[in-house]
Design an enzyme around this catalytic site. Structure first.
Site, short mmCIF file in Angstrom:
data_model
loop_
_atom_site.label_atom_id
_atom_site.label_comp_id
_atom_site.label_asym_id
_atom_site.label_seq_id
_atom_site.Cartn_x
_atom_site.Cartn_y
_atom_site.Cartn_z
CB SER A 63 -8.93 45.57 -116.05
OG SER A 63 -10.08 45.88 -116.81
NE ARG A 64 -8.94 49.64 -111.69
CZ ARG A 64 -8.02 48.79 -111.26
NH1 ARG A 64 -8.27 47.49 -111.26
NH2 ARG A 64 -6.86 49.20 -110.85
CG ASP A 72 -11.33 39.04 -111.25
OD1 ASP A 72 -11.42 39.99 -112.03
OD2 ASP A 72 -10.27 38.72 -110.67
CD GLU A 102 -15.92 44.76 -108.18
OE1 GLU A 102 -15.37 44.76 -107.06
OE2 GLU A 102 -15.33 44.48 -109.22
CG HIS A 108 -10.58 41.67 -108.25
ND1 HIS A 108 -10.12 41.41 -109.52
CD2 HIS A 108 -9.76 42.63 -107.76
CE1 HIS A 108 -9.07 42.17 -109.79
NE2 HIS A 108 -8.84 42.92 -108.73
CB ILE A 109 -9.86 36.90 -103.88
CG1 ILE A 109 -10.28 35.61 -104.56
CG2 ILE A 109 -11.02 37.58 -103.20
CD1 ILE A 109 -10.77 34.53 -103.61
CB ALA A 110 -5.61 37.73 -108.17
CB SER A 111 -3.99 40.25 -103.72
OG SER A 111 -5.14 40.59 -102.96
#
Length: 185
Positions: free
Chosen positions: A76-77, A101, A106, A124-127
């Site tokens: 999430s964050r 992730d 960051e 964090h690359i789910a998109s």
């Protein structure tokens, strides 16, 4: 209240596993104390917005409440998890595992986190799928076109079906402009 998740339970049953069950927790402490897996990525677990009430929601105290062999997932964050406390906890509890992730600072991680065998860290690359990126480009183009044509902002960002019907034209609106109020829309 206990109830099995039928579709997923059938898969597990076919593979010799017991049915999946769920229980409504009355407090956050109860979730942390009893859960085998605690996630911060979907609406039915912990998907907090990041604000002063959720900053370091998972901290030294909450980590100590969790089972020694639990799994924590944060997608999430980053600042929802106190990463320094997490590194300490992972070192002291080798059966405790974490998947991240997102990170507190960051793109940097707290020292030692990436070296721990009980931590899995990924970007964090789910998109990053072709389908998702094409959808994002289409949404952006529809917003630009709608804005040029003077269309209003779509009033319900949760209602997306009218934009997905391939057999009819999309509504005469800008589908999603997050900062519409700031733009005077």
């Amino acid at each position: 209240m206990r109830s099995s998740l039928v579709a997923y339970a059938e898969f597990l049953k076919a593979n010799g596993e017991q049915p999946v069950t769920w229980k409504r927790a009355s407090t956050m402490d109860e979730v942390l104390r009893e859960a085998d897996v605690v996630g911060t990525w979907c609406p039915v677990s912990l998907h907090p917005i990041l604000d002063k009430t959720t900053y370091h929601l998972i901290n030294k105290k909450s980590l100590s409440t969790m089972k020694k062999d639990a799994i924590l997932v944060n997608a999430s964050r980053g600042p929802v998890v106190d990463e320094a406390a997490l590194v300490e906890h992972l070192k002291a509890n080798p059966m405790f595992r974490v998947g991240l992730d997102v990170f507190e600072d960051e793109p940097h991680m707290k020292p030692g986190l990436a070296d721990l065998k009980n931590a899995i860290v990924v970007p964090h690359i789910a998109s990053a799928s072709k389908w998702t990126r094409e959808g994002m480009a289409t949404l952006a183009a529809l917003n630009v076109l709608g804005n040029i044509k003077g269309y209003p902002v779509w009033p319900n960002s949760n209602l997306v079906e009218p934009f997905l019907d391939e057999n009819s034209a999309p509504p005469a609106v800008c589908p999603s402009i997050v900062n519409a109020k700031e733009l005077g829309k």
